[in-house]
Write a protein that holds these residues in place. Structure first.
Motif, PDB file in Angstrom:
ATOM      1  N   ASN A 275       0.831  -1.204   0.000  1.00  0.00           N
ATOM      2  CA  ASN A 275       0.000   0.000   0.000  1.00  0.00           C
ATOM      3  C   ASN A 275       0.864   1.252   0.000  1.00  0.00           C
ATOM      4  O   ASN A 275       0.579   2.226  -0.725  1.00  0.00           O
ATOM      5  CB  ASN A 275      -0.923  -0.001   1.224  1.00  0.00           C
ATOM      6  CG  ASN A 275      -2.130  -0.903   1.047  1.00  0.00           C
ATOM      7  OD1 ASN A 275      -2.420  -1.384  -0.047  1.00  0.00           O
ATOM      8  ND2 ASN A 275      -2.844  -1.143   2.133  1.00  0.00           N
ATOM      9  N   TYR A 278       2.400   1.774  -3.662  1.00  0.00           N
ATOM     10  CA  TYR A 278       1.483   2.305  -4.678  1.00  0.00           C
ATOM     11  C   TYR A 278       1.007   3.714  -4.325  1.00  0.00           C
ATOM     12  O   TYR A 278       0.795   4.544  -5.217  1.00  0.00           O
ATOM     13  CB  TYR A 278       0.303   1.352  -4.882  1.00  0.00           C
ATOM     14  CG  TYR A 278       0.656   0.181  -5.776  1.00  0.00           C
ATOM     15  CD1 TYR A 278       0.826   0.348  -7.140  1.00  0.00           C
ATOM     16  CD2 TYR A 278       0.849  -1.096  -5.239  1.00  0.00           C
ATOM     17  CE1 TYR A 278       1.169  -0.713  -7.963  1.00  0.00           C
ATOM     18  CE2 TYR A 278       1.191  -2.169  -6.056  1.00  0.00           C
ATOM     19  CZ  TYR A 278       1.352  -1.969  -7.419  1.00  0.00           C
ATOM     20  OH  TYR A 278       1.700  -3.022  -8.226  1.00  0.00           O
ATOM     21  N   ARG A 279       0.861   3.997  -3.043  1.00  0.00           N
ATOM     22  CA  ARG A 279       0.469   5.356  -2.652  1.00  0.00           C
ATOM     23  C   ARG A 279       1.547   6.366  -3.070  1.00  0.00           C
ATOM     24  O   ARG A 279       1.237   7.409  -3.656  1.00  0.00           O
ATOM     25  CB  ARG A 279       0.221   5.409  -1.140  1.00  0.00           C
ATOM     26  CG  ARG A 279      -0.202   6.788  -0.632  1.00  0.00           C
ATOM     27  CD  ARG A 279      -0.715   6.712   0.788  1.00  0.00           C
ATOM     28  NE  ARG A 279       0.277   6.225   1.732  1.00  0.00           N
ATOM     29  CZ  ARG A 279       0.242   5.029   2.329  1.00  0.00           C
ATOM     30  NH1 ARG A 279      -0.729   4.180   2.069  1.00  0.00           N
ATOM     31  NH2 ARG A 279       1.173   4.667   3.186  1.00  0.00           N
ATOM     32  N   LEU A 282       1.601   6.690  -6.974  1.00  0.00           N
ATOM     33  CA  LEU A 282       0.481   7.431  -7.560  1.00  0.00           C
ATOM     34  C   LEU A 282       0.465   8.894  -7.120  1.00  0.00           C
ATOM     35  O   LEU A 282      -0.100   9.753  -7.817  1.00  0.00           O
ATOM     36  CB  LEU A 282      -0.834   6.751  -7.193  1.00  0.00           C
ATOM     37  CG  LEU A 282      -1.048   5.374  -7.847  1.00  0.00           C
ATOM     38  CD1 LEU A 282      -2.226   4.649  -7.220  1.00  0.00           C
ATOM     39  CD2 LEU A 282      -1.226   5.494  -9.348  1.00  0.00           C
ATOM     40  N   GLN A 283       1.100   9.196  -6.006  1.00  0.00           N
ATOM     41  CA  GLN A 283       1.172  10.584  -5.551  1.00  0.00           C
ATOM     42  C   GLN A 283       2.425  11.298  -6.031  1.00  0.00           C
ATOM     43  O   GLN A 283       2.732  12.406  -5.594  1.00  0.00           O
ATOM     44  CB  GLN A 283       1.069  10.624  -4.023  1.00  0.00           C
ATOM     45  CG  GLN A 283      -0.314  10.206  -3.523  1.00  0.00           C
ATOM     46  CD  GLN A 283      -0.460  10.222  -2.019  1.00  0.00           C
ATOM     47  OE1 GLN A 283       0.505  10.406  -1.280  1.00  0.00           O
ATOM     48  NE2 GLN A 283      -1.681  10.009  -1.542  1.00  0.00           N
ATOM     49  N   SER A 340      -5.354   0.541  -5.756  1.00  0.00           N
ATOM     50  CA  SER A 340      -5.387   1.882  -5.155  1.00  0.00           C
ATOM     51  C   SER A 340      -6.250   2.806  -5.998  1.00  0.00           C
ATOM     52  O   SER A 340      -6.260   2.712  -7.232  1.00  0.00           O
ATOM     53  CB  SER A 340      -3.977   2.483  -5.073  1.00  0.00           C
ATOM     54  OG  SER A 340      -3.121   1.706  -4.261  1.00  0.00           O
ATOM     55  N   GLY A 344      -4.302   7.507  -4.657  1.00  0.00           N
ATOM     56  CA  GLY A 344      -3.553   6.711  -3.704  1.00  0.00           C
ATOM     57  C   GLY A 344      -4.074   6.740  -2.282  1.00  0.00           C
ATOM     58  O   GLY A 344      -3.362   6.323  -1.363  1.00  0.00           O
ATOM     59  N   GLN A 347      -7.073   2.155  -0.550  1.00  0.00           N
ATOM     60  CA  GLN A 347      -6.211   1.067  -1.000  1.00  0.00           C
ATOM     61  C   GLN A 347      -6.562  -0.242  -0.307  1.00  0.00           C
ATOM     62  O   GLN A 347      -7.091  -0.259   0.806  1.00  0.00           O
ATOM     63  CB  GLN A 347      -4.746   1.379  -0.650  1.00  0.00           C
ATOM     64  CG  GLN A 347      -4.188   2.635  -1.295  1.00  0.00           C
ATOM     65  CD  GLN A 347      -2.743   2.835  -0.892  1.00  0.00           C
ATOM     66  OE1 GLN A 347      -2.456   3.243   0.233  1.00  0.00           O
ATOM     67  NE2 GLN A 347      -1.832   2.528  -1.795  1.00  0.00           N
TER      68      GLN A 347
END
Length: 408
Positions: A275, A278-279, A282-283, A340, A344, A347
């Protein structure tokens, strides 16, 4: 259905949910509901699983079932897990970092970087990352007994060390699945072993080492790595392979030399780490905006029962409450899903310790399993809220890019 046909049928044939509703803000599920839905997956036949859910600053972790079917040792939420093809996102990020630095051109032929392996100029780096190269998967070459109707090589090769170049040569020995660049693409682990070799060529570093230092550590992941031995580092579960009922009881493959997947699928991680990864991706913390946008340019890629929208090492999955980004993974005995929201914030990452638990009917079609319905309910509850989860009556697509395709 013959044993050979069942083997060749592949891992990723799954049922897709029906018409999608318009995106909507999901109600945050309560912790008891999340745990109950996780318990339901175990009760449906999954030996053990662990899940991490995030909604902004609100997080939840849970586990259900056993890590060892002999001594009934329970699974725990923090267990380290083989995440399979989720590795492809890590590899794609590393290659795109080199694109940012001007060392790799996405639309340059792979032969520019690896002339000794690829002589043709019609396959580009981008085609590797979005699976439109149409290079065949090397898996049948790496485990040839599968195409002879035998599972013997899964045991025979447990401690085999195999080099990436050999994996690529095995893939190149099979006919291409189509013309390079044509869509829908065809999912192939060969692409991501080649991507790792491109990374080595332009950085002068071992690809797994580069990804460790420049992706895993940059993302602040403390329990994610390429294992240096056949053992999973840290507290972990067994990895129980059913192979569509051909292993009865399922066989434990937790101890395995993962050089057969390397930059296509050898990473281990925890659900919390996934998590976080991917956060931060994506951010915009791992790549600049231009490369993240390239990553999210999707094309249809054929896997199992149908195409999915695949970008560069990441795919889009449309659920009733909107679009989610992520990847899934499979190795012998373990499955993983990580999804996600585009920003992000919402999730889920889930690891399961039993693989290919489905069976096939006399026509070679997968028979829906109660695990799939219960797992889909847990995903929808976490990502879309209780109202959407209550409407689920068809198994959702939990592992659309399961990469262990066994093809003739």
């Amino acid at each position: 259905m013959s044993i050979t046909k069942r083997l060749v049928a592949g891992v990723g044939a799954l049922l897709v949910a029906g018409t999608l509703a318009a995106p909507a803000q999901a109600a945050v599920p309560d912790r008891r509901a999340l745990q109950d839905s996780l318990d339901a997956v175990h009760q449906a036949g999954m030996y053990g699983l662990y899940s991490a859910v995030s909604d902004g600053r609100d997080t939840w972790k849970g586990a259900a079932g056993v890590a060892d079917v002999r001594n009934r040792r329970p699974v725990k939420p923090h267990m380290v897990h083989r995440v399979g093809s989720i590795t492809k996102t890590f590899t794609a990020v590393a290659v795109l970092q080199q694109v940012e630095r001007g060392k790799v051109d996405l639309d340059a032929p792979v032969s520019r970087y690896l002339p000794d392996l690829i002589s043709d100029d019609d396959i580009t780096v981008r085609m590797l990352l979005n699976h439109t190269s149409h290079l065949a998967d090397y898996i049948p070459g790496a485990f040839p007994s599968l195409l002879e109707g035998s599972l013997a090589d899964l045991d025979n090769h447990r401690f085999r060390r195999i080099e990436p170049e050999e994996l690529v040569r095995l893939g190149l020995a099979f006919p291409r699945t189509g013309e390079p660049g044509a869509t829908p693409g065809s999912y192939s682990n060969t692409n991501y072993v080649l991507a790792g070799l491109v990374l080595e060529k332009v950085t002068g570093m071992d690809a797994e080492r580069y990804i460790t230092h420049h992706v895993i550590k940059k993302a602040g992941l403390r329990h994610t790595s390429f294992p240096r031995s056949p053992q999973i580092p840290g507290p972990s579960s067994g990895a129980y392979e059913s192979f569509y009922g051909l292993f009865d009881p399922p066989r434990d493959y937790a101890v395995y030399d993962m050089s057969w997947l390397t930059t296509a699928g050898a990473v281990v991680s925890t659900m919390d780490d996934l998590n976080r990864f991917y956060r931060r991706l994506l951010q915009g913390e791992l790549l600049g905006g231009a490369q993240l946008a390239e990553m999210q340019r999707t094309v249809p890629v054929y896997v199992g029962a149908g195409p999915i929208e695949y970008g560069l090492g990441i795919y889009a999955l449309d659920l009733p409450c909107g679009r989610f980004w992520g990847h899934d993974g499979a190795v012998w005995g373990m499955l993983t899903q990580s999804l996600s929201s585009p920003d992000g914030t919402r999730q889920i990452s889930v690891g399961l310790n039993r693989a290919k638990y489905q069976t096939f009917d006399e026509n070679g079609m997968p028979v829906p399993h109660e695990i799939d319905l219960a797992f889909g309910n847990h995903l929808l509850l976490a990502l879309c809220g209780p109202a959407q989860a209550r409407t689920l009556s068809t198994p959702i697509t939990p592992f659309p890019a399961d990469g262990l395709q066994v093809k003739p």
